[in-house]
Design an enzyme around this catalytic site. Structure first.
Site, PDB file in Angstrom:
ATOM      1  N   SER A 153       5.471 -69.602 -48.543  1.00  0.00           N
ATOM      2  CA  SER A 153       4.316 -68.768 -48.890  1.00  0.00           C
ATOM      3  C   SER A 153       4.319 -68.552 -50.396  1.00  0.00           C
ATOM      4  O   SER A 153       5.378 -68.621 -51.042  1.00  0.00           O
ATOM      5  CB  SER A 153       4.446 -67.408 -48.201  1.00  0.00           C
ATOM      6  OG  SER A 153       3.511 -66.485 -48.722  1.00  0.00           O
ATOM      7  N   TYR A 166       9.080 -59.089 -46.825  1.00  0.00           N
ATOM      8  CA  TYR A 166       8.416 -60.364 -46.490  1.00  0.00           C
ATOM      9  C   TYR A 166       8.598 -61.365 -47.635  1.00  0.00           C
ATOM     10  O   TYR A 166       8.943 -62.521 -47.409  1.00  0.00           O
ATOM     11  CB  TYR A 166       6.923 -60.125 -46.213  1.00  0.00           C
ATOM     12  CG  TYR A 166       6.188 -61.417 -45.925  1.00  0.00           C
ATOM     13  CD1 TYR A 166       6.433 -62.130 -44.757  1.00  0.00           C
ATOM     14  CD2 TYR A 166       5.263 -61.948 -46.840  1.00  0.00           C
ATOM     15  CE1 TYR A 166       5.793 -63.339 -44.509  1.00  0.00           C
ATOM     16  CE2 TYR A 166       4.622 -63.144 -46.591  1.00  0.00           C
ATOM     17  CZ  TYR A 166       4.880 -63.840 -45.422  1.00  0.00           C
ATOM     18  OH  TYR A 166       4.249 -65.033 -45.180  1.00  0.00           O
TER      19      TYR A 166
HETATM   20  C1  8X3 Z   1       0.890 -65.280 -46.636  1.00  0.00           C
HETATM   21  C2  8X3 Z   1       0.317 -65.055 -47.986  1.00  0.00           C
HETATM   22  O1  8X3 Z   1       0.014 -63.458 -49.938  1.00  0.00           O
HETATM   23  O2  8X3 Z   1      -0.395 -62.579 -47.704  1.00  0.00           O
HETATM   24  O3  8X3 Z   1       2.209 -65.673 -46.679  1.00  0.00           O
HETATM   25  O4  8X3 Z   1       1.835 -62.987 -48.450  1.00  0.00           O
HETATM   26  S1  8X3 Z   1       0.472 -63.450 -48.518  1.00  0.00           S
END
Ligand code: 8X3
Length: 266
Positions: A153, A166
């Site tokens: 990501s 995350y």
């Molecule tokens: C998904 C993109 O920017 O929402 O991984 O983390 S974000």
């Protein structure tokens, strides 16, 4: 200057035909779209996910005998190992592994974040990817153009407010991708990652625990990427000639400059 072609120049693209891909997270989103795209390209598919009924529905779309479903949760190491170890003989060669399982849970600062959300993200995005990769590696051929593609990501490259865990989990995917490249060099297995920006899937619904309005707002006022956009790029990546490793792809909507910098109109 010699105009002689390099020995590799004549190497042919690796079409899907005769090759098998194992896709995790295939019951939704990028994983599901990738499974469909690679089936279209002629790959045999091992589709893995937590939701049996969705995998079964996916199988009914595909020509009989070209796909096999495995239901397990990548967070469960024993279940992951057992599912992959139990693959029937006809499915015991994997040319391409797509690590797509994972996601975001919650959007909160560390001081108030839900520890269960951290566990879910680290267990699926990091440990799950490791469990699957370790279990699948014995089924991947050496020096035969095999390939691992991790879905990372933009969050693996940039931290954004309230997304520390995350983002850290995706930064770990970035490091693991590089590390696997070192480790698997001696086996001639290519390792790549694709790092998407905003893609409209169930991603934000899961992050916001079913709050549809909040999830929809993430994709308002611009054209986000779709799961099919990512799947088509993966399809390109896994059909390059064996001497090519398209190792690191950052893929953003045109309206996105950075993780939290998106031009919204209307
Ligand atoms: C998904 C993109 O920017 O929402 O991984 O983390 S974000």
């Amino acid at each position: 200057m010699s105009m002689e072609a390099s020995p590799a120049a004549g190497a042919r693209l690796l079409r899907g035909t005769g090759r098998t891909v194992l896709v995790t997270g295939a019951s939704a989103g990028i994983g599901q779209a990738t499974a469909r795209e690679l089936a279209r390209q002629g790959f045999r598919l091992i589709v893995c996910g937590r939701r049996t009924e969705r995998l079964t529905a996916l199988l009914t779309e595909l020509p009989a005998g070209t796909a096999h479903a495995l239901t397990f949760d990548v967070r469960d190491r024993a279940a992951t190992e057992a599912a992959i170890a139990g693959l029937p003989e006809a499915w015991r060669r994997v040319d391409v592994l797509i690590n797509s399982a994972g996601g975001a849970h919650g959007l909160a600062p560390i001081q108030t974040g839900d520890v269960a959300d951290w566990d879910a993200m680290i267990d699926s995005n990091v440990k799950g990817l490791l469990y699957v990769t370790r279990a699948v590696l014995p089924l991947m051929p050496d020096d035969a153009g095999a390939q691992i593609v991790n879905i990372s990501s933009i969050a693996g490259r940039q931290t954004y407010p309230n997304g520390a865990v995350y983002c850290a989990s995706k930064a770990a995917v970035d490091r693991l991708t590089e590390g696997l490249r070192f480790d698997l060099q001696e086996r001639g297995i290519r390792v790549a990652q694709i790092s998407p920006g905003a893609v409209e899937t169930e991603f934000s619904q899961v992050r916001f625990k079913g709050d549809e309005a909040r999830a929809a707002a993430v994709y308002k006022g611009y054209a986000p990427l779709t799961a099919v956009d990512i799947a088509e790029t993966i399809g390109f990546l896994v059909t390059r000639a064996p001497h090519i490793n398209l190792a690191d792809v950052l893929m953003l909507p045109a309206a996105q400059a950075a993780a939290t910098t998106i031009r919204r109109q209307g």
